[in-house]
Design a protein around this motif. Structure first.
Motif, short mmCIF file in Angstrom:
data_model
loop_
_atom_site.label_atom_id
_atom_site.label_comp_id
_atom_site.label_asym_id
_atom_site.label_seq_id
_atom_site.Cartn_x
_atom_site.Cartn_y
_atom_site.Cartn_z
N ILE A 1 15.60 35.17 51.48
CA ILE A 1 14.46 35.74 51.57
C ILE A 1 14.30 36.95 50.43
O ILE A 1 15.09 37.55 50.44
CB ILE A 1 14.30 36.52 52.76
N TYR A 2 13.24 36.57 49.61
CA TYR A 2 13.03 37.71 48.68
C TYR A 2 11.57 38.48 48.94
O TYR A 2 10.62 37.80 49.26
CB TYR A 2 12.45 36.78 47.25
N GLU A 3 11.75 39.63 49.40
CA GLU A 3 10.83 40.25 50.06
C GLU A 3 10.79 41.90 49.30
O GLU A 3 11.53 42.33 48.61
CB GLU A 3 11.02 40.74 51.60
N HIS A 4 9.61 42.36 49.75
CA HIS A 4 8.99 43.53 49.35
C HIS A 4 8.95 43.92 47.76
O HIS A 4 9.88 44.70 47.18
CB HIS A 4 9.96 44.89 49.86
N TYR B 1 12.20 32.06 50.70
CA TYR B 1 11.05 32.48 51.03
C TYR B 1 10.66 34.16 50.27
O TYR B 1 11.61 34.80 50.33
CB TYR B 1 10.77 32.97 52.57
N PHE B 2 9.25 33.93 49.84
CA PHE B 2 8.83 35.31 49.42
C PHE B 2 8.22 36.09 50.76
O PHE B 2 7.41 35.36 51.48
CB PHE B 2 7.73 35.12 48.14
N LYS B 3 8.30 37.23 50.87
CA LYS B 3 7.48 38.04 51.89
C LYS B 3 7.28 39.45 51.46
O LYS B 3 7.89 40.11 50.69
CB LYS B 3 8.54 38.11 53.27
N HIS B 4 6.08 39.87 51.93
CA HIS B 4 5.64 41.39 51.73
C HIS B 4 5.49 41.46 50.03
O HIS B 4 6.23 42.27 49.39
CB HIS B 4 6.41 42.19 52.36
#
Length: 420
Positions: free
Chosen positions: A27-30, A78-81
């Motif tokens: 997960i790749y986020e913010h 997944y990219f999130k935010h």
């Protein structure tokens, strides 16, 4: 930004102002990009001339420069935010902001994102484009001169914004202007395999391809409370154009050599559509479309209007009209020629008259406040769900405010502006 990144395999490379790419599962986020200036991004050296047929390909096959790109080609990443805010992207040879994600079985690889307050100018491709994404908010961006061909390295085609294979995207309070190109190149359009794409409170002007474009295998999408000025002026066969420009296009196209399908449950209401006398307003509705609501719009078409084939559908050779589950009524037309008489879909209870806008041909939303109050005030319908549609749209069908933020009290007015 002059520093660029080159990626690709063998025959195709890209150069990006900013590239964000997944490299392994997880997960790749913010991830936040803000106050960035990206300009002058090209792959080829100045003077390079792309082949003429290049602009007819779906996205181009030459090497291009891109503004800001997110790429996720991994099933388990997944990219999130993600947010892209208050930035300038200008003079690049293809797309300004592009999100590209492999999407399988509704397992979206980029979710919960916003693109806001950006200025995207004079670019060779679309302004903003997204594929395989969900839960997005696109607002208060200005896209001007997408599809520019002022440099021979530019693609020369592109809508201000378009979505593909995406779900739950709210696109509001943007300005889409002066899109150029021989195909597509609308203010904003919904390409195939999408659901719950809502365009509201946008200003669209002088876009060659048109205003409202919804392709096939799309479900429960809407254009509402937008203003369109002189969109769809392109004429097929002139200046290399291979598609007609259209103010309204519902197309069943969902891939080459695939049977046309849908769009399904398209909601088009309370838009103000102005077309000057020197433009022939064109309409195309595919017989595969099912579930169409067209209500409370102002079709201020000063010249003629015609029904066109739609580029993927020829009613003369491909069968009888099949469209079902239609609510088409209570739209205001300037005169009897404001909707083509040879279009099988006709308003069941049309209204006629001149709303007397404050300023015709203007580029300000307030220019399209009707002065003929009695013609439009409280003359709208409360918008229902279409027959056999249990969903409607993901936001309320009857919003509390108009394009200017005025409250809607009682019955809505006609068009995009509620009169005090």
């Amino acid at each position: 930004m002059k520093d660029s990144t080159i990626i690709g395999k063998n025959y195709k490379y890209i150069r990006c102002g900013i590239l964000v790419k997944t490299t392994k599962p997880g997960i790749y986020e913010h991830i936040k990009l803000k106050n960035i200036h990206v300009s002058n991004i090209f792959f080829e050296k100045e003077g390079y001339i792309r082949p003429k047929e290049e602009v007819r390909t779906p996205n181009g096959i030459q090497n291009y420069g891109w503004g800001i790109r997110f790429i996720n080609n991994l099933d388990a990443a997944y990219f999130k935010h993600v947010s892209i805010d208050s930035s300038i992207i200008e003079n690049v040879s293809h797309t300004g902001i592009k999100l590209t994600v492999r999407s399988n079985d509704n397992n979206f690889g980029l979710t919960d994102f916003q693109i806001s307050n950006n200025k995207i100018n004079n670019i060779g491709g679309p302004g903003i484009q997204m594929s395989g994404v969900s839960n997005g908010h696109i607002f208060e961006n200005i896209v001007d001169r997408s599809g520019s061909n002022d440099d021979s390295r530019k693609w020369g085609r592109g809508s201000g914004l378009w979505t593909w294979g995406s779900s739950n995207i709210l696109i509001e309070k943007n300005r889409f202007m002066d899109a150029n190109g021989p195909g597509d190149s609308a203010g904003a359009h919904i390409d195939f395999n999408c659901s719950n794409i809502i365009l509201q409170y946008n200003f669209s002007a002088n876009n060659a391809g048109g205003f409202c474009e919804i392709l096939g295998n799309n479900y429960n999408c809407a254009y509402r409370y937008n203003i369109s000025i002189n969109d769809g002026y392109r004429v097929k066969g002139e200046n290399g154009a291979f598609q007609e420009g259209k103010i309204l296009w519902l197309s069943g196209y969902n891939g080459r050599k695939v049977k046309r399908k849908g769009p399904f449950n398209s909601y088009i209401y309370n838009n103000t559509i102005y077309v000057s006398k020197n433009i022939v307003a064109k309409i195309a509705i595919d017989r595969a479309a099912k579930g169409i609501l067209i209500a409370n719009n102002i079709f201020h078409i000063k010249g003629a209007s015609i029904a066109v084939k739609g580029d993927q559908y020829n009613p003369e050779t491909e069968g009888a009209w099949e469209t079902t589950d239609v609510i088409f009524k209570n739209n205001l037309f300037l005169h009897g020629k404001s909707w083509p008489i040879n279009q099988p879909l006709q308003d069941a209870k049309p209204l006629f008259g001149d709303p007397n806008f404050y300023k015709n041909n203007g580029r300000d939303i307030k220019d399209y406040i009707p002065q003929n109050v009695g013609l439009v005030k409280n003359k709208g319908l409360i918008i229902p769900k279409l027959p056999h549609d249990s969903i409607g749209i993901t936001v309320t069908l009857n919003p509390p405010k108009d394009i200017l933020g005025n409250p809607i009290k009682g019955l809505p007015d006609l068009g995009a502006i509620e009169i005090d």
